[in-house]
Design a protein around this motif. Structure first.
Motif, PDB file in Angstrom:
ATOM      1  N   THR A 190       0.815  -1.209   0.000  1.00 19.75           N
ATOM      2  CA  THR A 190       0.000   0.000   0.000  1.00 19.75           C
ATOM      3  C   THR A 190       0.854   1.267   0.000  1.00 19.75           C
ATOM      4  OG1 THR A 190      -0.122   0.009   2.426  1.00 19.75           O
ATOM      5  CG2 THR A 190      -1.874  -1.155   1.227  1.00 19.75           C
ATOM      6  N   GLY A 191       2.139   1.107  -0.281  1.00 19.83           N
ATOM      7  CA  GLY A 191       3.048   2.248  -0.267  1.00 19.83           C
ATOM      8  C   GLY A 191       4.340   1.843   0.394  1.00 19.83           C
ATOM      9  N   ILE A 217       0.668   2.489 -10.896  1.00 15.59           N
ATOM     10  CA  ILE A 217       0.794   2.459  -9.444  1.00 15.59           C
ATOM     11  C   ILE A 217       2.058   3.225  -9.064  1.00 15.59           C
ATOM     12  CG2 ILE A 217       1.025   0.997  -7.402  1.00 15.59           C
ATOM     13  CD1 ILE A 217      -1.622   0.647  -8.858  1.00 15.59           C
ATOM     14  N   GLY A 218       1.939   4.150  -8.136  1.00 14.68           N
ATOM     15  CA  GLY A 218       3.102   4.908  -7.702  1.00 14.68           C
ATOM     16  C   GLY A 218       2.693   6.067  -6.816  1.00 14.68           C
ATOM     17  N   GLY A 219       3.691   6.666  -6.184  1.00 10.61           N
ATOM     18  CA  GLY A 219       3.419   7.753  -5.261  1.00 10.61           C
ATOM     19  C   GLY A 219       3.535   9.125  -5.860  1.00 10.61           C
ATOM     20  N   SER A 220       3.852   9.198  -7.158  1.00 10.36           N
ATOM     21  CA  SER A 220       4.047  10.490  -7.796  1.00 10.36           C
ATOM     22  C   SER A 220       3.837  10.329  -9.293  1.00 10.36           C
ATOM     23  CB  SER A 220       5.453  11.010  -7.484  1.00 10.36           C
ATOM     24  OG  SER A 220       5.665  12.283  -8.029  1.00 10.36           O
ATOM     25  N   TYR A 245      -3.576  -3.680 -17.709  1.00 15.53           N
ATOM     26  CA  TYR A 245      -2.186  -3.749 -17.271  1.00 15.53           C
ATOM     27  C   TYR A 245      -2.067  -2.989 -15.949  1.00 15.53           C
ATOM     28  CZ  TYR A 245      -0.971  -5.297 -21.997  1.00 15.53           C
ATOM     29  OH  TYR A 245      -0.881  -5.993 -23.174  1.00 15.53           O
ATOM     30  N   VAL A 246      -1.341  -3.567 -15.008  1.00 14.39           N
ATOM     31  CA  VAL A 246      -1.079  -2.906 -13.733  1.00 14.39           C
ATOM     32  C   VAL A 246       0.429  -2.855 -13.559  1.00 14.39           C
ATOM     33  CG1 VAL A 246      -1.500  -2.869 -11.251  1.00 14.39           C
ATOM     34  CG2 VAL A 246      -3.239  -3.813 -12.797  1.00 14.39           C
ATOM     35  N   VAL A 247       0.992  -1.674 -13.719  1.00 14.58           N
ATOM     36  CA  VAL A 247       2.447  -1.512 -13.706  1.00 14.58           C
ATOM     37  C   VAL A 247       2.809  -0.296 -12.853  1.00 14.58           C
ATOM     38  CG1 VAL A 247       2.870  -2.601 -15.932  1.00 14.58           C
ATOM     39  CG2 VAL A 247       2.313  -0.170 -15.842  1.00 14.58           C
ATOM     40  N   GLY A 248       4.058  -0.263 -12.411  1.00 15.68           N
ATOM     41  CA  GLY A 248       4.486   0.890 -11.633  1.00 15.68           C
ATOM     42  C   GLY A 248       5.546   0.540 -10.615  1.00 15.68           C
ATOM     43  N   MET A 267      -4.285   6.671 -13.568  1.00 19.08           N
ATOM     44  CA  MET A 267      -3.325   6.787 -12.464  1.00 19.08           C
ATOM     45  C   MET A 267      -4.030   6.401 -11.180  1.00 19.08           C
ATOM     46  SD  MET A 267      -0.178   7.617 -11.743  1.00 19.08           S
ATOM     47  CE  MET A 267       0.557   7.352 -10.128  1.00 19.08           C
ATOM     48  N   ALA A 268      -3.584   5.298 -10.563  1.00 21.15           N
ATOM     49  CA  ALA A 268      -4.248   4.775  -9.367  1.00 21.15           C
ATOM     50  C   ALA A 268      -3.477   5.056  -8.091  1.00 21.15           C
ATOM     51  CB  ALA A 268      -4.483   3.268  -9.509  1.00 21.15           C
ATOM     52  N   TRP A 269      -2.232   5.567  -8.181  1.00 21.63           N
ATOM     53  CA  TRP A 269      -1.387   5.852  -7.012  1.00 21.63           C
ATOM     54  C   TRP A 269      -1.151   4.567  -6.212  1.00 21.63           C
ATOM     55  CZ3 TRP A 269      -0.067  10.663  -8.252  1.00 21.63           C
ATOM     56  CH2 TRP A 269      -1.002  11.493  -8.869  1.00 21.63           C
ATOM     57  N   TYR A 270      -0.956   4.699  -4.887  1.00 22.01           N
ATOM     58  CA  TYR A 270      -1.050   3.565  -3.956  1.00 22.01           C
ATOM     59  C   TYR A 270      -2.417   3.713  -3.290  1.00 22.01           C
ATOM     60  CZ  TYR A 270       4.031   3.108  -4.512  1.00 22.01           C
ATOM     61  OH  TYR A 270       5.291   2.949  -5.018  1.00 22.01           O
TER      62      TYR A 270
END
Length: 738
Positions: free
Chosen positions: A411-412, A524-527, A464-467, A543-546
């Motif tokens: 989750t981060g 997926i990512g924080g920025s 696709y779920v990448v990051g 953009m789904a972030w965490y």
């Protein structure tokens, strides 16, 4: 051979030490009493103390303290044995301890009991909300207040009355590893979201801590980097959000690790006393960041750092008594610091609680549903050619889900903001649950690109779920030795090397996307993540972030149209990294300039790939009838700007109305435009709402370093309003301050 035996002996010795350390910790863990309840001290003090009453009591208590008792209020209580017990709690029992400090049973002074954040209370079985950057993408102050409310309740249920999770550092560059902990790149947006979190938390008599003060925007060099900054940049760009927190009566401020103009922030008198206390009239207490937040006890006292956390490294009798005797510091300074700490604690523990805080509050059904709503409202639809989304479950027989992260429960980052919810709905599980057998879900982890191509080719649609993962970005957990280069430190996380996907993910997309055009790429990512190496190969990008513990369910609800996406970027994503501010993870010194993010892109006329404030919807929103309630203002006036917003689509949706001010007539250098207001509105199909946003003239001031004061220019200003910072999305009018 002798060398091999020596290495083996060293390894065995280290393992024995670890076992002894954990065994000792186990003994301590089973024998140490649980953290004290600060509210148990209520019986010693009148209920609902006023500030004046708490201050008077604090002065009296300080007068009764020995020098050692005063230092007990100025330092965390942890020791080597406590650290052993804490690590055992985490590693063996998977229980996250609450850290108690500053209890004085003789004088009936309560402790503060600390837990961290910001994506939820850092204890076992608590709710994991989407990261703060995701919540910044909601642009929803009311929703963030609800998150703060839930965190405040869960903190109290866990036994904490001090929450260290209000991170309001400015996102200067998207590669910053701890970007996920803050709300975005704009000081106004950042401050407003931070204040909502503070207000939600503190209504439950939990002291909120705003951090890291100040100019903390590089992770891997945080213990050593020296930030130079001119006065206007400091005041107009890097401090306004902290001023908003102080104006909201935040209980505590945490100083940063880095240096500012040659002095560490934790012992920087200009920041901690001249500005924070003398100018802003901050009345709470200042705590250091943990372990390396203070380097010199005498400097810390002279700067006004009230508490050294989590243990006494420099605020010790050995370091401070000789300084008092020599006149370098005074006992009056010590007394004033202790007075602030005790006064603040008394104010919070004597306030009447509005409810009971039981264990059932932790990750309650209500909070899980709130986490789901936040995740849904945070996801930003960046691309949706030909209205590819939403998908229709009745029109597909098979859905391929590709990417290792799709089946990952992170989750981060796993640093101080790491959460431990009772369960996590992964992206894969969310889509499987949504299908419930109505269509086949084909999963491929994407590690073998040919296998992924085959999965994509035989499916009707592909997700696709990448990051990124916690190993790639986040708090950089290291030895903290400033003499050791980052690449030689131990740990994980840190700053990103660039803004692109990792090479394997890029190759996966470039090789697999062409075999099936019915695809959506979920990031997926924080920025921010740059997409221009592959974005022409897919019709849709999200953009789904965490997205927290409910992220998989939120993703399914967005992709299949149960929920209309409404997130807007709280940062700018460039077409070229060279269009952003200079950034380097391993650096000894750096200059922070006046421009960054969208202000820099505007200044240099560089079009972003995705502008600040941008986000698509399954609806369309039209703006019209821009109105100002006056066109001439005095410096003490407030302008009311109104605009009609119409949902021209067929689906109920939410739109973020953004107001920017232009300074093209300024006699000093100013950004082309600055955000000065935003509102999130829900509109039914074909519905029109009039949205009104106030703008105070005083909030358009610039800081004049020559006279050390804020000044509002008497001139004509522009007002821009629309659905993003993109010029094409904005209506314009003018007004004058005279």
């Amino acid at each position: 051979m002798r060398k091999i035996f020596k290495i083996i002996a060293i390894i065995i010795g280290v393992l024995i030490l670890i076992v002894l350390f954990l065994a000792g910790g186990l003994i301590l863990y089973t024998s140490v009493a649980p953290s004290p309840d600060p509210k148990s001290y209520n019986e010693y003090w009148p209920e609902n103390l006023t500030y004046a009453e708490a201050d008077e009591i604090a002065v009296d208590l300080v007068s009764q303290m020995t020098f050692e008792e005063k230092l007990g209020q100025m330092t965390g209580d942890m020791s080597f044995l406590d650290i052993a017990s804490g690590l055992t709690s985490v590693l063996v029992f998977e229980k996250i301890p609450i850290v108690a400090s500053g209890e004085n049973e003789r004088l009936n002074i309560p402790p503060f009991t600390f837990t961290d954040g910001p994506r939820g209370v850092v204890v076992t079985e608590a709710t994991a909300f989407p990261v703060a950057m995701a919540r910044g993408a909601t642009w929803d102050r009311d929703l963030e207040f609800q998150v703060g409310d839930a965190i405040g309740k869960e903190a109290r249920a866990a036994g904490a009355n001090y929450f260290g999770g209000v991170c309001i550092n400015l996102l200067r560059h998207p590669a910053w590893g701890r970007a996920q902990e803050t709300f975005g790149e704009d000081p106004w947006h950042l401050g407003k979201m931070g204040v909502s979190l503070i207000n939600g938390v503190q209504q439950h008599n939990v002291m909120a801590c705003a951090k890291h003060y100040a100019l903390n925007s590089i992770e891997e060099s945080r213990f050593k980097v020296d930030v130079s900054v001119d006065e206007r940049t400091l005041r107009e760009v890097y401090l306004p959000h902290f001023k908003m927190a102080v104006d909201a009566d935040v209980a505590s401020i945490m100083s940063a690790y880095n240096k500012v103009r040659g002095e560490f922030a934790g012992q920087n008198r200009y920041l901690l006393t001249d500005i924070l206390r003398n100018e802003w009239n901050f009345e709470g207490f200042v705590t250091s960041d943990w372990l390396f937040g203070l380097r010199d006890g005498v400097k810390g006292v002279n700067a006004g750092l009230d508490i050294e956390m989590p243990l006494d490294q420099h605020y010790t009798p050995e370091e401070l008594k000789p300084a008092i005797e020599s006149g370098e510091i005074s006992i009056d300074q010590i007394d004033e610091m202790v007075r602030r700490v005790v006064r603040t604690k008394l104010l919070y523990i004597t306030n009447t609680d509005t409810q009971e805080y039981t264990d059932e509050i932790l990750a309650s059904e209500e909070h899980q549903q709130l986490a789901l709503e936040v995740a849904e409202k945070s996801m930003v639809l960046l691309k949706n050619d030909d209205d590819f989304l939403p998908l229709s479950a009745g029109e597909i027989e098979s859905l391929a889900v590709i990417g290792e992260i799709a089946d990952s429960d992170h989750t981060g980052d796993r640093g101080s903001s790491g959460t431990h919810p009772p369960y996590i709905i992964t992206m894969l599980k969310g889509l499987q649950d949504y299908s419930n057998g109505s269509f086949e879900v084909i999963f491929d982890d994407g590690t073998d690109i040919e296998s992924a191509r085959q999965a994509a080719e035989r499916a009707d649609a592909v997700v696709y779920v990448v990051g990124y993962k916690s190993e790639d970005e986040g708090e950089y957990i290291t030895s903290g030795d400033p003499e050791v280069a980052p690449e030689n430190q131990w740990g994980e996380g840190g700053d990103r090397p660039n803004l692109f996907l990792k090479p394997h993910d890029q190759n996966l997309l470039m090789e697999s996307l062409p075999v099936n055009q019915n695809s959506v790429v979920t990031l997926i990512g924080g920025s921010g993540i740059m997409t221009n190496t592959w974005d022409q190969l897919t019709p849709s990008i999200l953009m789904a972030w965490y997205p927290g513990m409910m992220g998989g369910e939120a993703l399914a609800n967005i992709l299949f149209g149960k929920v209309n996406p409404s997130g807007k970027l709280p940062l700018s994503i460039p077409k070229d990294e060279e269009h952003l501010s200079f950034f380097q993870a391993d650096i000894d010194s750096i200059h922070y300039g006046y421009y960054h993010g969208y202000t820099l892109l505007d200044k240099e006329n560089n079009e972003p790939a995705y502008p600040f404030g941008f986000g698509l919807s399954y609806s369309n929103f039209e703006y019209s009838n821009l109105q100002l309630d006056k066109t001439r203002l005095a410096e003490s006036d407030t302008l009311l700007v109104s605009v009609d917003v119409t949902n021209t689509g067929e689906m109920t949706g939410e739109e973020v109305v953004q107001l920017y001010i232009g300074f093209e007539n300024s006699m000093v250098e100013r950004p082309v435009k600055l955000l000065r207001g935003f509102e999130k509105e829900r509109l039914n199909p074909r519905q029109t709402k009039t949205v009104s946003i106030p703008v105070a003239a005083k909030d358009l001031a610039w800081y004049n370093p020559d006279v050390k004061a804020w000044e509002v220019e008497n001139m004509q200003y522009s007002v821009f309003i629309g659905g993003s910072s993109n010029w094409e999305a904005l209506l314009q009018s003018d007004f004058t301050i005279q």
